[in-house]
Scaffold this active site. Structure first.
Site, PDB file in Angstrom:
ATOM      1  CG  HIS A   1       5.928  62.556  53.902  1.00 11.34           C
ATOM      2  ND1 HIS A   1       6.305  63.443  52.924  1.00 11.34           N
ATOM      3  CD2 HIS A   1       6.964  61.703  54.047  1.00 11.34           C
ATOM      4  CE1 HIS A   1       7.514  63.132  52.490  1.00 11.34           C
ATOM      5  NE2 HIS A   1       7.947  62.076  53.168  1.00 11.34           N
TER       6      HIS A   1
ATOM      7  CG  ASP B   1       0.596  60.593  51.474  1.00 13.52           C
ATOM      8  OD1 ASP B   1       0.931  59.540  50.888  1.00 13.52           O
ATOM      9  OD2 ASP B   1       1.408  61.327  52.063  1.00 13.52           O
TER      10      ASP B   1
ATOM     11  CD  GLN C   1       5.455  54.717  53.839  1.00 18.50           C
ATOM     12  OE1 GLN C   1       5.585  53.482  53.773  1.00 18.50           O
ATOM     13  NE2 GLN C   1       6.447  55.547  53.571  1.00 18.50           N
TER      14      GLN C   1
ATOM     15  CE  LYS D   1       7.458  56.583  49.965  1.00 13.99           C
ATOM     16  NZ  LYS D   1       8.748  56.740  50.626  1.00 13.99           N
TER      17      LYS D   1
ATOM     18  CB  CYS E   1       9.721  63.894  55.228  1.00 12.28           C
ATOM     19  SG  CYS E   1      11.274  63.715  54.359  1.00 12.28           S
TER      20      CYS E   1
HETATM   21  N1  C6P Z   1       8.372  58.751  52.635  1.00  9.93           N
HETATM   22  C1  C6P Z   1      10.022  57.740  54.080  1.00  9.93           C
HETATM   23  O1  C6P Z   1      11.146  57.318  54.334  1.00  9.93           O
HETATM   24  P1  C6P Z   1       7.881  60.323  47.371  1.00  9.93           P
HETATM   25  O2  C6P Z   1       9.141  60.901  47.937  1.00  9.93           O
HETATM   26  O3  C6P Z   1       7.163  61.305  46.484  1.00  9.93           O
HETATM   27  O4  C6P Z   1       8.047  58.995  46.750  1.00  9.93           O
HETATM   28  O5  C6P Z   1       6.911  60.045  48.621  1.00  9.93           O
HETATM   29  C2  C6P Z   1       6.624  61.066  49.518  1.00  9.93           C
HETATM   30  C3  C6P Z   1       5.839  60.545  50.658  1.00  9.93           C
HETATM   31  C4  C6P Z   1       4.533  60.954  50.822  1.00  9.93           C
HETATM   32  N2  C6P Z   1       3.768  60.474  51.805  1.00  9.93           N
HETATM   33  C5  C6P Z   1       4.212  59.561  52.670  1.00  9.93           C
HETATM   34  C6  C6P Z   1       3.295  59.029  53.720  1.00  9.93           C
HETATM   35  C7  C6P Z   1       5.535  59.099  52.556  1.00  9.93           C
HETATM   36  O6  C6P Z   1       5.967  58.184  53.409  1.00  9.93           O
HETATM   37  C8  C6P Z   1       6.378  59.621  51.547  1.00  9.93           C
HETATM   38  C9  C6P Z   1       7.809  59.207  51.447  1.00  9.93           C
HETATM   39  C10 C6P Z   1       9.728  58.244  52.684  1.00  9.93           C
HETATM   40  O7  C6P Z   1       9.134  57.748  54.917  1.00  9.93           O
HETATM   41  C11 C6P Z   1      10.755  59.224  52.216  1.00  9.93           C
HETATM   42  S1  C6P Z   1      10.728  60.724  53.140  1.00  9.93           S
END
Ligand code: C6P
Length: 413
Positions: free
Chosen positions: A130, A207, A210, A233, A371
């Site tokens: 991401h 990271d 997910q 999430k 993203c």
């Molecule tokens: N992915 C998706 O729709 P934040 O925005 O900080 O809560 O998370 C960022 C982020 C980082 N790593 C991974 C693997 C992610 O999936 C995400 C956020 C969302 O897939 C919003 S782009």
């Protein structure tokens, strides 16, 4: 056509009663919420906990001797202890509260990076990251004169692990990799990857955005040096999140931001810093949200989480089979190990049109690059439609998704 498997006995209808948002209609149809990878929904327990905090406990933390401040501080720290137990960190001070996964990774990139990354050093990331796990590393690499090296992926959306081993060397200063890809759903073998990096004395930042909502995560068993995730999430409010770091690393790292709460003594000549976790929590934190995260963990602990995760995985397999059987649909991301995410394209239909037509049927999916633009480039698609599941989704909802996808194909035929 492949036969579709029976689902396990997990009582999803009972679980759904805990999530009031799911009972509404959208565009005249019952809401089918399949955008859990973007943000999952919150249970009554979390809603009630948030209301109680705002109605009875709202105050600033770590600052007051008065009753409410002490109460808020206790509840905020209880949430941290909940997080500690949930990811099996050794100490709660290793769990730094941040706004979300993005802020957590930025904290490590900036703090660890400024201390340990120098000219000519290398940072390893992967081709399925991401943007949150690419851009912070690019920024610090540029600042420090370091290089980004990228672990490639194959056509199934799996990491090419031989290449990973080849990339590691004495110049590598950190490896940053996703536990689960948000655009492909691939579950990476991070325990093995961490062990490999450690052979070179290299720390690993995972990271976990997910992963935490879909798999059991034990940071000690993984031996992760850093592990970032977002509350929103994992059934908690936005603005909550955690960067776990091993104490040995966090103790050596400078603060990321300066301000109130993170200091011991401030003079104009010199400032000394507080210990963990305060050193990394400058300013008033998102108290209500983090207490909400604590409540979300209480909720997860109150259900049979292993059964919930197993059920959700069956749902993913069921959906994969259903969509694969529709002519014109292509699944993007066919790794052997997957979680929650089903990305797909339909021949001659832009994913944004898929998203719009599904929305008319009350079905929420995400359409876009998620993203993860390098992933889209690798698969040579501008975007995908992505259905992402949680344990409150049902087989009937997957059937509705498949019917709606069929409708999209008819509309564009
Ligand atoms: N992915 C998706 O729709 P934040 O925005 O900080 O809560 O998370 C960022 C982020 C980082 N790593 C991974 C693997 C992610 O999936 C995400 C956020 C969302 O897939 C919003 S782009």
């Amino acid at each position: 056509m492949t036969a579709v498997k029976q689902m396990s006995n997990f009582d999803v209808n009972k679980i759904r009663e805990d999530f009031p948002v799911l009972t509404q209609t959208v565009n005249g149809k019952p809401l089918v919420y399949l955008d859990n990878a973007a943000s999952s929904q919150v249970s009554n327990l979390v809603i009630e906990r948030g209301s109680k905090y705002l109605a009875e406990e709202h105050s600033n933390v770590h600052r007051g001797v008065h009753y409410l401040s002490q109460l808020a501080t206790n509840e905020y720290e209880k949430a941290r202890e909940n997080v500690r137990k949930f990811i099996n960190a050794k100490e709660s001070k290793e769990c730094i509260f941040v706004r979300g996964c993005t802020e957590g990774i930025n904290l490590v990139a900036n703090s660890y990076g400024r201390k340990f990354i120098n000219e000519g050093d290398e940072i390893i990331i992967s081709a399925m990251e991401h943007h949150s796990n690419i851009v912070p590393w690019q920024m610090i690499a540029e600042e420090r004169g370091a290089k980004i090296r990228v672990i490639p992926i194959n056509e199934n959306g799996e990491l090419v692990l031989d290449e990973y081993e080849n990339l590691l060397n004495e110049r590598t200063k950190i490896v940053a990799v996703a536990h689960v890809s948000n655009s492909l759903g691939t579950v990476n073998p991070i325990k093995e990857m961490i062990a490999t990096a450690h052979k070179f004395g290299v720390p690993v930042c995972i990271d976990g955005a997910q992963a935490v909502p879909h798999l059991r995560v034990d940071v000690q068993d993984l031996d992760a040096d850093f592990y970032a995730f977002s509350g929103h999430k994992m059934f908690a409010p936005t603005g909550s999140g955690v960067i776990y770091g091993k104490k040995e690393w966090l103790d050596k790292m400078p603060p990321y931001q300066g301000g109130g709460s993170m200091i011991r003594v401030v003079t104009f000549e010199k400032t000394t810093y507080a210990g963990l976790p305060e050193k990394f929590e400058a300013g008033t934190p998102a108290i209500a949200s983090q207490i909400g995260l604590g409540a979300a963990i209480d909720y997860l602990n109150s259900i049979d989480l292993d059964a919930a995760f197993a059920y959700e995985h069956e749902l993913l397999e069921y959906a994969t089979e259903k969509l694969s059987n529709i002519e014109g649909v292509k699944i993007i991301g066919t790794a052997k190990e997957k979680a929650s995410v089903l990305s797909f394209t339909i021949e001659n239909v832009h994913p944004h049109d898929i998203g719009t037509i599904l929305d008319q049927q009350g079905i929420a999916v995400r359409a876009g690059h998620h993203c993860a633009q390098p992933v889209m480039k690798f698969f040579d698609v501008p975007a995908t439609a992505r259905a992402s599941f949680a344990f409150y989704n049902t087989k009937e909802e997957v059937d509705k998704l498949a019917e709606a996808v069929q409708k999209v194909i008819e509309v564009f035929a």
